[in-house]
Structure formats: C-alpha cells, structure tokens
Design an enzyme around this catalytic site. Structure first.
Site, PDB file in Angstrom:
ATOM      1  N   LYS A   8     -10.283   6.506  -3.247  1.00 38.81           N
ATOM      2  CA  LYS A   8      -9.284   7.510  -2.880  1.00 38.81           C
ATOM      3  C   LYS A   8      -7.970   7.052  -3.464  1.00 38.81           C
ATOM      4  O   LYS A   8      -7.585   5.886  -3.305  1.00 38.81           O
ATOM      5  CB  LYS A   8      -9.251   7.588  -1.357  1.00 38.81           C
ATOM      6  CG  LYS A   8      -8.043   8.250  -0.747  1.00 38.81           C
ATOM      7  CD  LYS A   8      -8.386   8.706   0.662  1.00 38.81           C
ATOM      8  CE  LYS A   8      -7.240   8.519   1.620  1.00 38.81           C
ATOM      9  NZ  LYS A   8      -7.516   9.094   2.937  1.00 38.81           N
TER      10      LYS A   8
ATOM     11  N   GLU B  87     -13.887   6.079   5.177  1.00 38.54           N
ATOM     12  CA  GLU B  87     -12.907   5.186   4.540  1.00 38.54           C
ATOM     13  C   GLU B  87     -12.516   4.088   5.532  1.00 38.54           C
ATOM     14  O   GLU B  87     -11.357   3.726   5.643  1.00 38.54           O
ATOM     15  CB  GLU B  87     -11.675   5.991   4.098  1.00 38.54           C
ATOM     16  CG  GLU B  87     -11.021   6.745   5.252  1.00 38.54           C
ATOM     17  CD  GLU B  87      -9.760   7.508   4.887  1.00 38.54           C
ATOM     18  OE1 GLU B  87      -9.498   7.711   3.695  1.00 38.54           O
ATOM     19  OE2 GLU B  87      -9.035   7.893   5.813  1.00 38.54           O
TER      20      GLU B  87
ATOM     21  N   LYS C 125     -10.442  11.280  12.790  1.00 36.02           N
ATOM     22  CA  LYS C 125      -9.798   9.997  13.089  1.00 36.02           C
ATOM     23  C   LYS C 125      -9.673   9.891  14.598  1.00 36.02           C
ATOM     24  O   LYS C 125      -9.124  10.797  15.239  1.00 36.02           O
ATOM     25  CB  LYS C 125      -8.411   9.917  12.449  1.00 36.02           C
ATOM     26  CG  LYS C 125      -8.434   9.886  10.933  1.00 36.02           C
ATOM     27  CD  LYS C 125      -7.045   9.678  10.345  1.00 36.02           C
ATOM     28  CE  LYS C 125      -7.120   9.656   8.822  1.00 36.02           C
ATOM     29  NZ  LYS C 125      -5.788   9.570   8.192  1.00 36.02           N
TER      30      LYS C 125
ATOM     31  N   GLU D  67      -7.164  15.769  -0.588  1.00 34.97           N
ATOM     32  CA  GLU D  67      -6.877  15.627   0.845  1.00 34.97           C
ATOM     33  C   GLU D  67      -5.434  16.029   1.150  1.00 34.97           C
ATOM     34  O   GLU D  67      -4.504  15.568   0.480  1.00 34.97           O
ATOM     35  CB  GLU D  67      -7.132  14.154   1.224  1.00 34.97           C
ATOM     36  CG  GLU D  67      -6.879  13.825   2.674  1.00 34.97           C
ATOM     37  CD  GLU D  67      -7.355  12.413   3.023  1.00 34.97           C
ATOM     38  OE1 GLU D  67      -8.185  11.829   2.274  1.00 34.97           O
ATOM     39  OE2 GLU D  67      -6.904  11.883   4.046  1.00 34.97           O
TER      40      GLU D  67
ATOM     41  N   LYS E 184      -3.889   7.473  -3.753  1.00 36.35           N
ATOM     42  CA  LYS E 184      -2.735   7.983  -3.023  1.00 36.35           C
ATOM     43  C   LYS E 184      -1.735   8.500  -4.033  1.00 36.35           C
ATOM     44  O   LYS E 184      -1.204   7.727  -4.847  1.00 36.35           O
ATOM     45  CB  LYS E 184      -2.114   6.855  -2.202  1.00 36.35           C
ATOM     46  CG  LYS E 184      -2.962   6.463  -1.014  1.00 36.35           C
ATOM     47  CD  LYS E 184      -2.935   7.565   0.016  1.00 36.35           C
ATOM     48  CE  LYS E 184      -3.447   7.100   1.357  1.00 36.35           C
ATOM     49  NZ  LYS E 184      -3.461   8.182   2.342  1.00 36.35           N
TER      50      LYS E 184
ATOM     51  N   ASP F 209      -5.464  11.733  -2.193  1.00 43.61           N
ATOM     52  CA  ASP F 209      -4.809  12.077  -0.931  1.00 43.61           C
ATOM     53  C   ASP F 209      -3.331  12.278  -1.228  1.00 43.61           C
ATOM     54  O   ASP F 209      -2.639  11.344  -1.641  1.00 43.61           O
ATOM     55  CB  ASP F 209      -5.006  10.953   0.094  1.00 43.61           C
ATOM     56  CG  ASP F 209      -4.528  11.354   1.484  1.00 43.61           C
ATOM     57  OD1 ASP F 209      -3.927  12.440   1.623  1.00 43.61           O
ATOM     58  OD2 ASP F 209      -4.754  10.570   2.440  1.00 43.61           O
TER      59      ASP F 209
ATOM     60  N   HIS G 101       0.879  -1.174   0.000  1.00 38.97           N
ATOM     61  CA  HIS G 101       0.000   0.000   0.000  1.00 38.97           C
ATOM     62  C   HIS G 101       0.917   1.224   0.000  1.00 38.97           C
ATOM     63  O   HIS G 101       1.634   1.477   0.964  1.00 38.97           O
ATOM     64  CB  HIS G 101      -0.881  -0.050   1.253  1.00 38.97           C
ATOM     65  CG  HIS G 101      -2.090   0.813   1.188  1.00 38.97           C
ATOM     66  ND1 HIS G 101      -3.109   0.591   0.286  1.00 38.97           N
ATOM     67  CD2 HIS G 101      -2.464   1.901   1.916  1.00 38.97           C
ATOM     68  CE1 HIS G 101      -4.060   1.509   0.470  1.00 38.97           C
ATOM     69  NE2 HIS G 101      -3.677   2.320   1.444  1.00 38.97           N
TER      70      HIS G 101
ATOM     71  N   ASP H 191      -6.308  16.581   6.872  1.00 37.82           N
ATOM     72  CA  ASP H 191      -6.151  15.281   7.538  1.00 37.82           C
ATOM     73  C   ASP H 191      -5.013  15.371   8.568  1.00 37.82           C
ATOM     74  O   ASP H 191      -5.254  15.622   9.742  1.00 37.82           O
ATOM     75  CB  ASP H 191      -5.913  14.174   6.499  1.00 37.82           C
ATOM     76  CG  ASP H 191      -5.749  12.812   7.153  1.00 37.82           C
ATOM     77  OD1 ASP H 191      -6.074  12.675   8.348  1.00 37.82           O
ATOM     78  OD2 ASP H 191      -5.292  11.855   6.487  1.00 37.82           O
TER      79      ASP H 191
HETATM   80  O1  LIG Z   1      -5.608   9.103   5.051  1.00 35.19           O
HETATM   81  C1  LIG Z   1      -4.470   8.741   5.248  1.00 35.19           C
HETATM   82  O2  LIG Z   1      -3.612   9.590   5.087  1.00 35.19           O
HETATM   83  C2  LIG Z   1      -4.079   7.388   5.742  1.00 35.19           C
HETATM   84  C3  LIG Z   1      -4.804   6.227   5.244  1.00 35.19           C
HETATM   85  C4  LIG Z   1      -6.220   6.274   5.055  1.00 35.19           C
HETATM   86  C5  LIG Z   1      -6.548   5.525   3.989  1.00 35.19           C
HETATM   87  C6  LIG Z   1      -5.356   5.101   3.390  1.00 35.19           C
HETATM   88  O3  LIG Z   1      -5.227   4.422   2.397  1.00 35.19           O
HETATM   89  O4  LIG Z   1      -4.324   5.619   4.078  1.00 35.19           O
HETATM   90 MN   LIG Z   2      -5.062  11.193   4.495  1.00 37.01          MN
END
Ligand SMILES: O=C(O)C[C@H]1C=CC(=O)O1
Ligand SMILES: [Mn+2]
Length: 382
Positions: free
Chosen positions: A167, A327, A273, A224, A169, A198, A22, A249
């Site tokens: 979402k 999420e 969170k 994000e 990354k 994000d 991931h 975040d």
């Molecule tokens: O949001 C984050 O930064 C951390 C986390 C949340 C979902 C994901 O894939 O990573």
């Molecule tokens: Mn995040």
C-alpha cells in the site's frame, strides 16, 4: 456462582521508536504512541488492551492523551466493581454513558475479551464464535517518502517472503508526481505483488476521477479513501465511475457509518478497524453489514502495536472471507514492542495465536522503560 469483579483499570501512555519515518498525507510519524490498558480482576486475571491512533489528533477524533484522560475519568468509574466476565454487560454499560470515543472503547473491549479468554482458557477468536483460519495475509505500507527507497523496501519484503501486497501512501504531494511515484513502484514489482494506494482524503472529486483512471490503466488494484470522509456521495459517484475499486476508510467511524455508506454505495471495499468502530465485536458488526451489501472486506490497522494488532486479528480470523486481506503490520513498523512474545510473521502471513485471550504477554521491563512517565532507565534487550 459468584462473578469476578473488575478491580482496576490502568492506562499507560507508551512511546515506541519506529524503523523509519512513516509519511501519510496528513502527518509524518517519527514514532508511535500507544495507550496500554491493564484491567485487573478479583480472580487474579489481568486483561490487556490497546487504544492507538496515528499522529495525535491529525487522523481521528481522539489522541493518546485524550484517550487516557477519558478512560481514567469516565470509563474506569463505570467499570470498577462490575462483573468482569460479561463482556456484553460491560460494553452495554459503557455504551449507555459514553458517546463516540471508539478508540478508547476498542481498547477496553479488547482488555475485557483478553481477560475472559484467559479465565476460560480460550483464544479471543473462540470467544467470538470460533476461527475459520489460523493466519492472515498482511500488506506492507511503503511510505518512506522516496521512490527508490520504497522500491528497495518492496524488493526486500518479497525476498524474505514477508509481504506481497503493498500500500502506497500518497496525497501529500503534487498529484502528477504522486502518480509517477506509484507507477514506478508498480513497474518495479510487476505481477509479483498487488499495489494499492491510500490517499487519506487528500484529493477532491475531480482530481480523484482523473487519477483513478490513470491508476487503473497502470495496474493499481485499489484506491483507499481518495476524498474527504464527509463526502459519501462523492465516494459513491467515484465508485460508480472508477475502473479501480474504491475503499472507504476514514469515512467509517462507527457501525452506523458502515450501514449508511453501504446504503449509498460509497465504496466497493470497506476497511475494518477495531478502533474506528469501537472494538473487535463492533468491527464484526460492520463486517456483517458490508458483507450483506456485497462489499469486499479489508482488515485495516491504526498501526497498533502487538496488542491492538492481535485484538484485530482474533476478530478477523472468524470472518468467512476477507477478499482484500489485511494490513496488520503495525508491530513491524516498531523497532521495539512491549511484549514478551511478539506476533509471528512468516510466509506473507500473520500467524494468530490460539492460546488463551489475545495470546500475548507483557514484557514488564519494556513497559517500565518505554512508558512516557518512565519508571526505569534501562531494560534488557532480548
Ligand atoms: O490506513 C490508514 O489510513 C492508516 C494506516 C494503515 C496503514 C498505514 O500505513 O497507515
Ligand atoms: Mn487508510
């Protein structure tokens, strides 16, 4: 009436395999590490909690190892011998003596709530005032690092009706390449899904400004934490100029941060969170601040396993609205969890148990096998 007493608090580091690497801007996860908390009380009730972060110290200020040491050395002595059935009193006692350490506090508050719920025969959501729904829509994070693989993963999630919010990354790579990756995925899923990104703080403001315009032109719904968590003013400027809503975040590391960011307009959406604010109740306090400021809510995750995920969910189902959904997919990133009854995902939603406490039971064989200081070499696959 005499109060049950907290007799012990045990912390166990558990390393669990993930379905694939991931990839985040600051770290690529090859597995996930949880700190499992077991709070034993004199009335025979055991509360379970979870304190989990991402990538050692690369994401937050606490690591699994530091969480364990700090709970063992500093939190446990404060709690042992105290009444087990007063969450307010226990958390106040901790708050007086422990600065920061919100990840550890979150696990402890979750365990106290789980114990109290089991004792009273109520789900944690009921202890928190009552639930307004039984399930929450859940986003999935596409983060394999490969565009074609991410598209295939998205198609599969839509097919099996598990997720229709994705979402992505980004931020680790070159910006234009990242944007092309996002646009290709949005093109592939079209109107069937909401696509968000994000950036995990990876951009500077100038890059973010340009990128947000391009993302907005290509149907992306949300950006994000595009820039540093310390640059609240920059987040406010971006929020004012970006065609896509900006979500804070990492910038929110406490309830007070939520207030200060709301005050300066550093985001039109806040990721709640439990680990960042210090527990399910603290996340609800941050939610109240955001809501009062007209900021949209999003139910975030630190990629916790089932315990932390349901501790979050039990709080989130008490909120009148979560405009950007959640999420809470952490358990689905693991190939194995340590629970006898894993959380249920169906029809694009996480279904939140209404049984006493968090609604979870540990699988002791799996705990013994996956704990870092293994106490068994085999476990039964169910
Ligand atoms: O949001 C984050 O930064 C951390 C986390 C949340 C979902 C994901 O894939 O990573
Ligand atoms: Mn995040």
């Amino acid at each position: 009436m005499s109060h049950p007493i907290i007799e012990s608090l045990e912390t166990i580091i558990v390393d669990l395999p993930t379905i694939r690497p991931h990839k985040l801007a600051m770290h690529t996860m090859q597995n996930q590490t949880l700190v499992l908390l077991r709070l034993r009380c004199s009335d025979g009730v055991e509360g379970i909690g979870e304190s989990t972060t991402i990538g050692g110290l690369s994401y937050g200020n606490e690591s699994p190892e530091s969480i364990k040491v700090n709970i063992d050395a500093h939190f446990a002595p404060l709690l042992i011998g105290q009444p087990a059935d007063n969450v307010n009193a226990a958390m106040q006692r901790i708050e007086r003596s422990v600065r920061g350490n919100t990840f550890a506090k979150s696990g402890i508050e979750s365990a106290l709530l789980d114990a109290q719920g089991k004792r009273r025969g109520l789900a944690v959501s009921e202890l928190l005032g009552g639930r307004l729904r039984d399930s929450l829509p859940v986003a999935w994070t596409l983060a394999s690092g490969d565009t074609a693989r991410d598209i295939a993963e998205a198609e599969k999630m839509l097919d099996v009706r598990r997720h229709r919010i994705f979402k992505l990354k980004i931020g680790a790579g070159e910006v234009n390449k990242d944007l092309a990756h996002v646009i290709a995925i949005k093109k592939a899923v079209g109107e069937r899904a909401s696509v968000r990104v994000d950036v995990n703080q990876a951009w500077d403001e100038a890059v973010a400004l340009r990128a947000c315009r391009i993302l907005g032109d290509n149907g992306i719904d949300l950006v994000e934490q595009p820039i540093s968590r310390y640059n609240g003013v920059g987040m406010a400027r971006l929020s004012a100029s970006s065609p896509v809503p900006i979500m804070a975040d990492e910038a929110i590391e406490s309830v007070e941060d939520a207030f200060n960011l709301a005050r300066i307009g550093a985001g039109t959406i806040f990721a709640l969170k439990i680990a960042k604010t210090g527990g399910p109740r603290a996340a609800l306090r941050a939610a109240a601040i955001a809501d009062a400021a007209g900021i949209g809510l999003y139910g975030g995750t630190m990629l916790e396993g089932g315990i932390g995920t349901l501790a979050s969910a039990q709080a989130f189902v008490t909120l009148p609205k979560m405009a950007w959904d959640t999420e809470l997919f952490g358990p689905l990133l693991l190939t194995e969890d340590i629970l006898a009854n894993p959380p249920v995902y169906r029809d694009f939603h996480l279904h939140v148990p209404n049984t006493p406490g968090l609604g979870l039971e540990l699988d002791e064989d799996r705990v013994a096998f996956f704990r870092r200081d293994k106490t068994t070499t085999a476990y039964s696959h169910s």
